[in-house]
Scaffold this motif. Sequence first.
Motif, PDB file in Angstrom:
ATOM      1  N   UNK A 566      50.840  18.750 -35.972  1.00 52.04           N
ATOM      2  CA  UNK A 566      50.463  17.583 -36.791  1.00 52.04           C
ATOM      3  C   UNK A 566      51.522  17.355 -37.868  1.00 52.04           C
ATOM      4  N   UNK A 567      52.094  16.158 -37.858  1.00 55.40           N
ATOM      5  CA  UNK A 567      53.145  15.835 -38.822  1.00 55.40           C
ATOM      6  C   UNK A 567      52.663  14.690 -39.717  1.00 55.40           C
ATOM      7  N   UNK A 568      52.792  14.892 -41.036  1.00 56.22           N
ATOM      8  CA  UNK A 568      52.427  13.853 -41.999  1.00 56.22           C
ATOM      9  C   UNK A 568      53.668  13.065 -42.386  1.00 56.22           C
ATOM     10  N   UNK A 569      53.561  11.730 -42.378  1.00 56.20           N
ATOM     11  CA  UNK A 569      54.637  10.897 -42.923  1.00 56.20           C
ATOM     12  C   UNK A 569      54.115  10.296 -44.224  1.00 56.20           C
ATOM     13  N   UNK A 570      54.809  10.578 -45.320  1.00 58.92           N
ATOM     14  CA  UNK A 570      54.371  10.062 -46.618  1.00 58.92           C
ATOM     15  C   UNK A 570      55.045   8.719 -46.880  1.00 58.92           C
ATOM     16  N   UNK A 571      54.239   7.720 -47.205  1.00 53.30           N
ATOM     17  CA  UNK A 571      54.807   6.379 -47.392  1.00 53.30           C
ATOM     18  C   UNK A 571      53.969   5.569 -48.367  1.00 53.30           C
ATOM     19  N   UNK A 572      54.619   4.592 -48.984  1.00 52.88           N
ATOM     20  CA  UNK A 572      53.921   3.615 -49.827  1.00 52.88           C
ATOM     21  C   UNK A 572      54.571   2.261 -49.536  1.00 52.88           C
ATOM     22  N   UNK A 573      54.053   1.209 -50.170  1.00 48.85           N
ATOM     23  CA  UNK A 573      54.603  -0.130 -49.924  1.00 48.85           C
ATOM     24  C   UNK A 573      56.114  -0.111 -50.164  1.00 48.85           C
ATOM     25  N   UNK A 574      56.841  -0.755 -49.259  1.00 48.88           N
ATOM     26  CA  UNK A 574      58.295  -0.790 -49.394  1.00 48.88           C
ATOM     27  C   UNK A 574      58.986   0.315 -48.612  1.00 48.88           C
ATOM     28  N   UNK A 599      48.966   5.646 -50.236  1.00 44.86           N
ATOM     29  CA  UNK A 599      47.993   5.702 -51.348  1.00 44.86           C
ATOM     30  C   UNK A 599      46.627   5.151 -50.954  1.00 44.86           C
ATOM     31  N   UNK A 600      46.592   4.242 -49.988  1.00 45.18           N
ATOM     32  CA  UNK A 600      45.293   3.686 -49.579  1.00 45.18           C
ATOM     33  C   UNK A 600      45.276   3.470 -48.075  1.00 45.18           C
ATOM     34  N   UNK A 601      44.057   3.385 -47.531  1.00 41.17           N
ATOM     35  CA  UNK A 601      43.887   3.139 -46.102  1.00 41.17           C
ATOM     36  C   UNK A 601      44.173   1.660 -45.812  1.00 41.17           C
ATOM     37  N   UNK A 602      44.330   1.300 -44.576  1.00 37.15           N
ATOM     38  CA  UNK A 602      44.574  -0.100 -44.208  1.00 37.15           C
ATOM     39  C   UNK A 602      46.008  -0.250 -43.725  1.00 37.15           C
ATOM     40  N   UNK A 603      46.758  -1.132 -44.400  1.00 34.87           N
ATOM     41  CA  UNK A 603      48.154  -1.360 -44.004  1.00 34.87           C
ATOM     42  C   UNK A 603      49.040  -1.380 -45.243  1.00 34.87           C
ATOM     43  N   UNK A 636      61.332   1.342 -53.031  1.00 31.43           N
ATOM     44  CA  UNK A 636      60.055   1.045 -53.701  1.00 31.43           C
ATOM     45  C   UNK A 636      59.003   2.079 -53.318  1.00 31.43           C
ATOM     46  N   UNK A 637      58.992   2.474 -52.039  1.00 36.56           N
ATOM     47  CA  UNK A 637      58.024   3.465 -51.570  1.00 36.56           C
ATOM     48  C   UNK A 637      58.220   4.787 -52.313  1.00 36.56           C
ATOM     49  N   UNK A 638      59.475   5.225 -52.398  1.00 35.14           N
ATOM     50  CA  UNK A 638      59.760   6.511 -53.037  1.00 35.14           C
ATOM     51  C   UNK A 638      59.444   6.442 -54.532  1.00 35.14           C
ATOM     52  N   UNK A 639      59.789   5.296 -55.163  1.00 31.61           N
ATOM     53  CA  UNK A 639      59.497   5.158 -56.606  1.00 31.61           C
ATOM     54  C   UNK A 639      57.993   5.247 -56.841  1.00 31.61           C
ATOM     55  N   UNK A 640      57.199   4.613 -55.975  1.00 32.54           N
ATOM     56  CA  UNK A 640      55.734   4.648 -56.146  1.00 32.54           C
ATOM     57  C   UNK A 640      55.223   6.074 -55.973  1.00 32.54           C
ATOM     58  N   UNK A 641      55.788   6.790 -55.004  1.00 37.97           N
ATOM     59  CA  UNK A 641      55.298   8.153 -54.756  1.00 37.97           C
ATOM     60  C   UNK A 641      55.728   9.115 -55.861  1.00 37.97           C
ATOM     61  N   UNK A 642      56.888   8.832 -56.460  1.00 41.66           N
ATOM     62  CA  UNK A 642      57.333   9.689 -57.569  1.00 41.66           C
ATOM     63  C   UNK A 642      56.364   9.628 -58.746  1.00 41.66           C
ATOM     64  N   UNK A 645      51.258  12.102 -58.708  1.00 41.73           N
ATOM     65  CA  UNK A 645      51.258  13.572 -58.629  1.00 41.73           C
ATOM     66  C   UNK A 645      50.743  14.090 -57.294  1.00 41.73           C
ATOM     67  N   UNK A 646      49.906  13.300 -56.644  1.00 45.98           N
ATOM     68  CA  UNK A 646      49.345  13.731 -55.358  1.00 45.98           C
ATOM     69  C   UNK A 646      50.421  13.921 -54.305  1.00 45.98           C
ATOM     70  N   UNK A 647      51.395  13.001 -54.270  1.00 44.78           N
ATOM     71  CA  UNK A 647      52.476  13.122 -53.286  1.00 44.78           C
ATOM     72  C   UNK A 647      53.394  14.307 -53.629  1.00 44.78           C
ATOM     73  N   UNK A 648      53.663  14.474 -54.922  1.00 46.66           N
ATOM     74  CA  UNK A 648      54.516  15.600 -55.347  1.00 46.66           C
ATOM     75  C   UNK A 648      53.826  16.921 -54.972  1.00 46.66           C
TER      76      UNK A 648
END
Length: 732
Positions: A566-574, A599-603, A636-642, A645-648
Amino acid sequence: MSVRQKNEPVDGGQRKVESLEPNREDPTAGYLSTEQGQLVDDTDNSLKVGPRGPTLLEDHHLREKITHFDHERIPERVVHARGTGAHGFFQVYAPMAEYTRAAFLQDPAVKTPVFVRFSTVVGSRGSADTARDVRGFATKFYTEEGNFDLVGNNIPVFFIQDGIKFPDLVHAIKPEHDREIPQASSAHDTFWDFASLMPESTHMLLWILSDRAIPRSFRMMEGFGVHTFRLVNAAGKARFVKFHWKPLLGVHSLVWDEAQKLAGKDPDFHRRDLWEAIDKGDFPEYELGLQIIEESDEHAFDFDLLDATKLVPEELVPVQRIGKLTLTRNTDDFFAETEQVAYHTGNIVSGIDFSDDPLLQVRNFSYIDTQLTRLGGPNFTEIPINRPLAPVHNMNQDGFMQQRIKVGRVNYTPNSLGGGCPAMATMAQGALVHYPEHVEGTKLRARSPSFKDHYTQATLFWNSQSDVEKEHIIRAGRFELGKVASLDVRQRMIDGFNKVDHELASRIAEGVGVAPPPKLGAVLRAPTPQAAAGVAKGKASSRRSVDRSEALSMAKTVKNTIKSRRVAILAAAGVAGGELRVVRAALEAGGAHVQVIAPHLGEIKTAEGDMLKVDASLLTTASVMYDAVFIPGGAASVAAMEENGGFIHFINEAFKHHKPIGASGEGVDLLLASDIQGVDLADPQSAPPLLTDQGVVTTRDVSDLDPFAQALIASIMAHRHWDRPGAEAVPA
Ligand code: HDD
């Protein structure tokens, strides 16, 4: 699927329920009825005097429904209460007639149906899957000659030598009896009190402290019949045998911190893993291995074959892989199948027989006895999951819940009114004729002197471990004894470990407030002369042993696939959608299961402007549920995840648990923002564009992601990267 309206049965009102196979039925077919077959017009309101009551006793439907509900529970298993099962089949690779007359081990074309139940031992039915514990690996083979049950564990030895100690062991390891604490854990005073007074358990304790006791998956652990059994061929020649299951995916484990966190984040972790794997067509496969020992070699080893606290090193007797078990179908009804399945070591078929192992002999009594309470009477063999495929004809009758309707007057043998039937079969016809072992002796309560060496194989296990595995055993020892309040118990256990290995004992002692023990001379650990004599019956010089056994270590297990990881891909808008898709495609081509976590379900909208489906929100998941993590770029995705704290934390934890990590483009910046340390990351200023260091794969160059994807796949194949000195320092 739309909710069906009242009075609109799917089958257009046909009362006849179409059976999928005998004993399986679809409760959604036809109209709702009572157990007596009367149709029901309303199951949402009880029968009342006026709409505000009171409720009437004459409401038969209500009383029947509530009564049935009130009686839904049966006693959980005394041990192995927590488990999960699956159907499948077994196929032998080649005829085994030289060794056994068992019919299911002769024809490679025959697929023998099986039902396997995996379990933990100590916890109750609702306890967490990832507890530090032995795993049960019980297989029921529905052979043409009747049911054969191989009721094994994922550890090849056991705590005790004689079944008469089993109640004491189980009482000690279960939650303490006055307070019912702790659940599903051996880390408490009563267990270690018992263990420290039972030197025979020492070898098993080492296995329990090892990573074998926290498997990554039921699909990635070995199985063992534990006892020595016999194989007997058609000519009546017998040999001793040890049974093994070898998983084709290799033997892999969790790390202890991960296992504890999973117990909260996903207590069904192993159950879910098995269900999803079978559901997705990743059928778990295990090869059946045999260690065959000539009867003339019964006393050839430096241990007794009848002693279940000993294993036969594979270097002395190689494991021959003779067939394959494949699990292909999940249960339809957990209760009817997994909960009601009744295994019994006594269920053997012609050509397989017992040895005199005193643990096995007692098990042969215990299992049928426990079923009588658990399943409510002697007719549990008629429950569909327990019923043999081989025909059953006998004069057993009556009892609670008898399902068979026996015709005719004759219910005894011998008889003449029934034509003398049923007839007796011969061995040639497959009758279960026991091996005519010659036994004689004096009746006594005693333990054979040949069972008295409790340390040599514990030391063999310890010496066979890699440095990382040894470190994990030490830490597990510190955890377990660290939860023991009694200093005397801790001290006694350290003294016991000291007889295995001085470093082991001293290092555990350091962590649990016990003074380091003195180094013992070799003579104190050697078997007693009496023990040696008992094993070898005067042939001490011919006794076979090894100092190291590679098969006991997990370090060199199968590491050539990412199938079902199982591989997780971490992503946010952008997020850089192109990077994400290229790497995901490569991982999926290798058979991995990939999920986008956002950060949220959906797209979410990608940097390219298209929409990307999210598989799980960060809130509902955690890095402990994945084998690896990939962070694609997208500023933008990386900036949002930075900022989150959950992603870190996700990254920190994956790193701490030695998991493969990949990052491409700006994704590398998220790693730089995390607390991971001690690894080189692809940095535009100082490092080459593609870098792999201790399982962390990073690239700044996203023009051709293929080399990156292949490096990440190689990292995932390795499963865990233990050479991360920085891992312990990461706050997670
Ligand atoms: Fe046992 C269940 C394996 C020793 C008595 N045992 C049970 C299960 C497994 C094992 C896998 C669960 C089966 C299932 O999924 O339903 N047990 C072992 C192994 C042992 C062992 C590998 C040592 C080599 N067991 C053992 C002894 C005794 C028992 C010495 C009794 C003297 N075991 C039982 C039991 C259980 C059981 C109490 C609980 C529920 C059941 O049988 O059906 O009878």
